[in-house]
Design an enzyme around this catalytic site. Structure first.
Site, short mmCIF file in Angstrom:
data_model
loop_
_atom_site.label_atom_id
_atom_site.label_comp_id
_atom_site.label_asym_id
_atom_site.label_seq_id
_atom_site.Cartn_x
_atom_site.Cartn_y
_atom_site.Cartn_z
CG ASN A 8 -1.71 1.36 1.52
OD1 ASN A 8 -1.80 2.08 0.39
ND2 ASN A 8 -2.34 1.49 2.59
CE LYS A 10 0.17 3.45 4.80
NZ LYS A 10 0.07 3.45 6.26
CG HIS A 99 -5.58 1.56 5.30
ND1 HIS A 99 -5.31 2.60 6.45
CD2 HIS A 99 -4.74 0.86 5.00
CE1 HIS A 99 -4.11 2.22 6.37
NE2 HIS A 99 -3.71 1.33 5.98
CD GLU A 101 -2.93 5.36 6.97
OE1 GLU A 101 -2.83 5.24 5.49
OE2 GLU A 101 -1.95 4.92 7.73
CD GLU A 169 -3.47 -3.00 7.39
OE1 GLU A 169 -2.57 -3.18 6.80
OE2 GLU A 169 -4.23 -1.75 7.14
N GLY A 175 2.38 1.85 10.86
CA GLY A 175 3.26 2.93 10.69
C GLY A 175 3.80 3.57 11.76
CB SER A 213 5.18 -2.11 11.96
OG SER A 213 4.90 -0.86 12.15
#
Ligand code: PEP
Length: 260
Positions: A8, A10, A99, A101, A169, A175, A213
């Site tokens: 991904n 991003k 996701h 985010e 996730e 991250g 991660s």
């Protein structure tokens, strides 16, 4: 089943960098063609660059291209949106939905994600549905409840084992450099597998990815956990060497598991 190794990207690269990264992936696969055969590789660039990446990969590539989201609507007066069928038209095969985010920054709810999944399946896209709990939810002992609800609210209509992938996730691992422990991953992936089996005749065959991660040095341990069928990778997918090293770790893990 081959492990799915999905990158991904991003909003982390411009066009020139996307080209360079794709060229480096091509070079890595040329040097080691088994990587693209023994693992299923997917890269999800920003919308703008999916076409550029496709053309750098070339017409015959073992790397699939996907997108990071799609619109709620099929087409029409939706300024700024990109529909699922446009993604198919542009050569994308998969789309990441839900996701964390997008859940956080765009207040995407389970219902909205379920509608987007409907558009994606109708258009012929495969869906990677992201689920995961926040740190506070895990600390409160509610991780399974949160993830279970996200799966209960998901839309599997029009899906089959080949069309839908779940990516677990944990939000606190994305991250941050923190990964869930192997024991926690095993327990959550087992829980997700059980839920999928309860809900769907093909629940045993759906791939469940771990994301959060994942790096070359922890990939083999994570990808060796039962019910971990691949990885969704953010930061480490922006480096071709790391991305392909994770793919190799997935292949090694699968071979070791098959031998046991
Ligand atoms: C992600 O964005 O889906 C992700 C897992 O990111 P990272 O690998 O950087 O934690």
């Amino acid at each position: 089943m081959r492990k799915l190794i999905a990158g991904n990207w991003k909003m982390s690269c411009y066009g020139g960098e996307a080209i360079e990264l794709t060229e480096q992936i091509n070079a890595g696969l040329e040097a080691n063609p088994d990587l693209g055969l023994d693992a299923e590789l997917l890269i999800c660039p920003p919308y703008l660059y999916t076409g550029i990446v496709q053309s750098v990969l070339g017409p015959v590539s073992d790397v699939l291209v996907g997108a990071q989201d799609c619109a709620l609507s099929e087409n029409g007066a939706h300024t700024g949106d990109i529909s699922a069928s446009m993604l198919v038209d542009a050569g994308c095969e998969m789309v990441i939905l839900g996701h964390s985010e997008r859940r956080q920054n765009h207040e995407e709810s389970d219902d909205l994600i379920a509608e987007k999944a409907e558009r994606a399946f109708e258009a012929g896209l495969k869906v990677i549905l992201c689920v995961g709990e926040s740190a506070a939810e895990r600390d409160a002992g509610n991780a399974e409840e949160i993830v279970g609800a996200q799966i209960d609210n998901a839309n599997f209509e029009g899906a089959d084992a080949n069309k839908v992938v779940i990516a677990y996730e944990p939000v606190w691992a994305i991250g941050t450099g923190k990964t869930a422990s192997v024991d926690d991953v095993e327990s959550m992936h087992g829980f997700i597998r059980g839920k999928l089996q309860e809900k769907l005749a093909y629940g045993s065959d759906i791939r469940i990815l771990y994301g959060g991660s994942v790096k070359p040095d922890n990939a083999k341990a994570l990808l060796s956990v039962p019910n971990v069928d691949g990885a969704l990778i953010g930061g480490a997918s922006l480096n071709a060497e790391s991305f392909l090293a994770i793919a190799q770790a997935g292949i090694d893990a699968a071979e070791q598991m098959a031998a046991e």
